[in-house]
Write a protein that holds these residues in place. Structure first.
Motif, PDB file in Angstrom:
ATOM      1  N   ASP A 131      40.462  46.333  25.414  1.00  0.00           N
ATOM      2  CA  ASP A 131      40.674  44.980  24.972  1.00  0.00           C
ATOM      3  C   ASP A 131      40.720  44.871  23.687  1.00  0.00           C
ATOM      4  N   VAL A 132      41.204  43.739  23.065  1.00  0.00           N
ATOM      5  CA  VAL A 132      41.804  43.809  21.758  1.00  0.00           C
ATOM      6  C   VAL A 132      40.829  43.888  20.672  1.00  0.00           C
ATOM      7  N   GLY A 133      39.460  43.336  21.158  1.00  0.00           N
ATOM      8  CA  GLY A 133      38.433  43.744  20.042  1.00  0.00           C
ATOM      9  C   GLY A 133      38.038  45.180  19.974  1.00  0.00           C
ATOM     10  N   ALA A 134      38.194  45.976  21.299  1.00  0.00           N
ATOM     11  CA  ALA A 134      37.725  47.360  21.014  1.00  0.00           C
ATOM     12  C   ALA A 134      39.058  48.212  20.412  1.00  0.00           C
ATOM     13  N   ILE A 135      40.148  47.674  20.675  1.00  0.00           N
ATOM     14  CA  ILE A 135      41.438  48.443  20.019  1.00  0.00           C
ATOM     15  C   ILE A 135      41.319  47.889  18.440  1.00  0.00           C
ATOM     16  N   GLU A 136      40.981  46.990  17.856  1.00  0.00           N
ATOM     17  CA  GLU A 136      40.854  46.759  16.625  1.00  0.00           C
ATOM     18  C   GLU A 136      39.946  47.682  16.167  1.00  0.00           C
ATOM     19  N   ILE A 144      38.602  50.714  17.277  1.00  0.00           N
ATOM     20  CA  ILE A 144      39.169  52.173  17.349  1.00  0.00           C
ATOM     21  C   ILE A 144      40.047  52.356  16.529  1.00  0.00           C
ATOM     22  N   HIS A 145      41.178  51.305  16.163  1.00  0.00           N
ATOM     23  CA  HIS A 145      42.270  51.711  15.168  1.00  0.00           C
ATOM     24  C   HIS A 145      41.651  51.996  13.626  1.00  0.00           C
ATOM     25  N   LYS A 146      40.601  51.068  13.353  1.00  0.00           N
ATOM     26  CA  LYS A 146      39.773  51.023  12.233  1.00  0.00           C
ATOM     27  C   LYS A 146      39.140  52.492  12.100  1.00  0.00           C
ATOM     28  N   GLN A 147      38.619  52.942  13.186  1.00  0.00           N
ATOM     29  CA  GLN A 147      37.909  54.618  13.172  1.00  0.00           C
ATOM     30  C   GLN A 147      38.986  55.406  12.898  1.00  0.00           C
ATOM     31  N   ILE A 148      40.180  55.358  13.490  1.00  0.00           N
ATOM     32  CA  ILE A 148      41.096  56.274  13.271  1.00  0.00           C
ATOM     33  C   ILE A 148      41.578  56.546  11.925  1.00  0.00           C
ATOM     34  N   VAL A 149      41.814  55.365  11.410  1.00  0.00           N
ATOM     35  CA  VAL A 149      42.281  55.285  10.049  1.00  0.00           C
ATOM     36  C   VAL A 149      41.171  55.696   9.032  1.00  0.00           C
ATOM     37  N   ALA A 150      39.871  55.263   9.448  1.00  0.00           N
ATOM     38  CA  ALA A 150      38.769  55.963   8.497  1.00  0.00           C
ATOM     39  C   ALA A 150      38.787  57.575   8.772  1.00  0.00           C
ATOM     40  N   HIS A 151      39.084  58.109   9.804  1.00  0.00           N
ATOM     41  CA  HIS A 151      39.149  59.630  10.126  1.00  0.00           C
ATOM     42  C   HIS A 151      40.219  60.088   9.010  1.00  0.00           C
ATOM     43  N   ARG A 152      41.289  59.416   8.788  1.00  0.00           N
ATOM     44  CA  ARG A 152      42.448  59.885   8.024  1.00  0.00           C
ATOM     45  C   ARG A 152      41.915  59.800   6.650  1.00  0.00           C
ATOM     46  N   ASP A 153      41.270  58.829   6.180  1.00  0.00           N
ATOM     47  CA  ASP A 153      40.871  58.386   4.816  1.00  0.00           C
ATOM     48  C   ASP A 153      39.569  59.390   4.586  1.00  0.00           C
ATOM     49  N   ALA A 154      38.921  60.066   5.650  1.00  0.00           N
ATOM     50  CA  ALA A 154      38.037  61.156   5.245  1.00  0.00           C
ATOM     51  C   ALA A 154      38.607  62.360   4.809  1.00  0.00           C
ATOM     52  N   GLY A 155      39.989  62.428   4.867  1.00  0.00           N
ATOM     53  CA  GLY A 155      40.712  63.805   4.589  1.00  0.00           C
ATOM     54  C   GLY A 155      41.056  64.564   5.963  1.00  0.00           C
ATOM     55  N   ASN A 201      41.603  40.643  14.221  1.00  0.00           N
ATOM     56  CA  ASN A 201      42.704  40.803  13.399  1.00  0.00           C
ATOM     57  C   ASN A 201      43.644  41.994  14.135  1.00  0.00           C
ATOM     58  N   PHE A 202      45.033  41.421  14.438  1.00  0.00           N
ATOM     59  CA  PHE A 202      45.960  42.375  15.112  1.00  0.00           C
ATOM     60  C   PHE A 202      46.452  43.320  14.326  1.00  0.00           C
ATOM     61  N   LYS A 203      46.447  43.084  12.993  1.00  0.00           N
ATOM     62  CA  LYS A 203      47.102  44.018  12.097  1.00  0.00           C
ATOM     63  C   LYS A 203      46.152  45.051  11.376  1.00  0.00           C
ATOM     64  N   VAL A 204      46.437  46.159  11.488  1.00  0.00           N
ATOM     65  CA  VAL A 204      45.457  47.411  10.854  1.00  0.00           C
ATOM     66  C   VAL A 204      45.660  47.339   9.395  1.00  0.00           C
ATOM     67  N   GLU A 205      44.515  47.117   8.660  1.00  0.00           N
ATOM     68  CA  GLU A 205      44.536  47.356   7.315  1.00  0.00           C
ATOM     69  C   GLU A 205      44.287  48.691   6.735  1.00  0.00           C
TER      70      GLU A 205
END
Length: 506
Positions: free
Chosen positions: A432-437, A439-450, A240-244
């Motif tokens: 690579d694109v799989g790792a980027i996908e 890492i992006h999810k982890q950064i968003v999850a870090h935000r969502d944790a406050g 998934n190239f787009k961050v949800e």
């Protein structure tokens, strides 16, 4: 078919890992041939075999139809093979000419003037725009890479290997390099391009050999294969190239930068009266052309550079003059721009590197004695969660990992520590694109944790993909802060160039 390179059924094994498992690579005369694979898939190992840095356990290499044995880089050079490594092999206080002729001086009497003239002619012929008399430390990273290209051309190489060549370049430097590659191919040079960046493969390559976990998966025609298809072949699943992410829900201020002034390396103000606030549950992207104050801001916040005037607060606490450890204790996590220099102790193991910010307190140590069992378990969890690959696992020496796996180790260490403020500078550089996908999810999850995130990236699509708001910097000044949903790349690009209008100002 006129194959200039044939690597047939190559196998290379290291302790604990088969890096290349029966891989075949064929490259035609005058072709730009891409090699695509995940971090640690075996791409660089395969090219190191072709360049004589490693010896294959099995397999045959033919150059221009003749079977050869390449025992060292000198053999490769004699066969017309040159390589630009991911981390450049240049001596910083030498001139361009001195670096290029090093190891190729020729006779007992060194004619540096003649060498300089030859380099100048090569630079002009291939539109590299390099002054042979410049000192390496005085030129940009992009120019240093051109010196590496000139080094190959000076040695009459007609097979050119580029290992992750754009990992440290600005977008404009990347465009320039792509054009240089095309020019070289038109001159009959054969180019092997190792990269994770699918858009670059689409821009210059004719064919692409895709490797996954040491095995060759497929050779594809680039023109008729989509980026999505290549990504799926590389990682073995759809990417998934787009961050949800859901809309931000900002809370209290975490980072407050107030009227900050910071000197740059040339002892002039690199950051001028800068103001920025990032709240809990918010990602602010810092957009700007490289060298416009981003480094000064990050190093001022993290304590790597002194502050001339102004204040930095974390959760209301003034950290302006605190030592680095106290800033870390206040809740700062830092994924640095230069993973080699500031991210890892390259001679130490992954266990030590992952515990390096935590080792002096419980449960990593007790009464000054390290808890090795806990450190090993903690490192193992980080390595598994962030898919850090190295033949010896957590005992692997950090310097022996591929560039992408070094990056994943740093990102994993910083996010796992759960900082209130995560400063992520080029967090997916070399991934690579799989790792980027992931890492992006982890950064968003870090935000969502406050938590708060300051994202610094030269990739505008990454800034737009992740950020809730974008702070644009130009010539060390904050141009504007805009909501990502209310702007576009054109408007941000104008502000990066120092151009604003009544519509874009706050």
């Amino acid at each position: 078919m006129n194959n200039v390179i044939e690597m047939l059924n190559i196998r290379k094994e290291f302790p604990g890992v088969v890096a290349n498992d029966d891989i075949t690579l064929k490259v035609e005369q005058g072709e730009i041939h891409a090699i695509l694979g995940e971090n640690g898939a075996g791409k660089s190992t395969l090219m190191s075999i072709l360049f004589g840095l490693y010896h294959p356990d099995r397999g045959i290499i033919r150059i221009r139809g003749k079977e050869v044995t390449i025992t060292n880089p000198n053999d490769a050079n004699d066969l017309g093979i040159g390589m630009v490594h991911q981390h450049f092999q240049l001596i910083h206080n030498f001139t361009v000419t001195e670096n290029i002729i090093l190891g190729k001086e020729g006779s007992f009497i060194l004619d540096e003037k003649a060498a300089s003239e030859k380099i100048r002619e090569l630079s002009k012929k291939y539109e590299l725009d390099i002054d042979p008399d410049m000192i390496i430390e005085d030129i940009s990273v992009g120019m240093q890479q051109r010196v590496e290209i000139l080094k190959m051309l000076y040695r009459n190489a007609d097979i050119l290997i580029f290992d992750e060549p754009t990992a440290v370049l600005t977008p404009q430097e990347i465009d320039d390099l792509m054009q240089i590659m095309k020019n070289l191919a038109q001159e009959g040079k054969s180019i092997i391009l190792i990269t994770h960046k699918l858009d670059e493969i689409k821009a210059v390559a004719k064919r692409c050999t895709i490797i996954r976990r040491g095995k060759m998966i497929k050779v594809v025609d680039v023109a008729t294969t989509s980026e999505e298809e290549m990504a799926a072949l590389m990682v073995g699943r759809q990417v998934n190239f787009k961050v949800e992410k859901r809309p931000a829900q900002p809370g209290k201020p975490v980072l407050e930068v107030k009227d900050l002034c910071v000197m740059n390396s040339k002892k002039v103000l690199g950051l001028k009266h800068f103001n920025l606030t990032i709240h809990e549950g918010e990602i602010i992207g810092l957009a700007g052309v490289d060298g416009n104050g981003q480094t000064e801001l990050i190093e001022a916040i993290t304590g790597l550079r002194p502050i001339e005037s102004g204040k930095v607060l974390i959760s209301g606490k003034d950290i302006t003059n605190l030592p680095i450890r106290d800033r870390n204790e206040a809740g700062i996590g830092h994924i640095p721009e230069d993973r080699q220099k500031h991210g890892l102790v390259l001679s130490s193991s992954l266990i030590d590197n992952i515990s390096i910010k935590e080792y002096y307190h419980e449960p990593f140590s007790h009464n000054g004695i390290l808890n090795k069992d806990y450190m090993a378990k903690y490192a193992k969890d980080v390595v598994e969660k962030f898919d850090v690959r190295g033949g010896l696992g957590i005992n692997a020496q950090a310097g022996k990992l591929s560039g992408g796996n070094k990056q994943k180790a740093i990102v994993g260490r910083e996010i796992t520590a759960d900082p209130k403020l995560l400063i992520a500078v080029q967090p997916t550089r070399g991934l690579d694109v799989g790792a980027i996908e992931y890492i992006h999810k982890q950064i968003v999850a870090h935000r969502d944790a406050g938590n708060a995130v300051l994202l610094v990236s030269l990739e505008l699509d990454e800034i737009f993909n992740l950020s809730d708001s974008i702070a644009v910097v130009s010539s060390g000044e904050l141009m504007n802060i805009v909501k990502t949903s209310e702007t576009d790349e054109h408007a941000v690009g104008l502000m990066m160039a120092g151009i604003t209008s009544k519509e874009t100002k706050k």
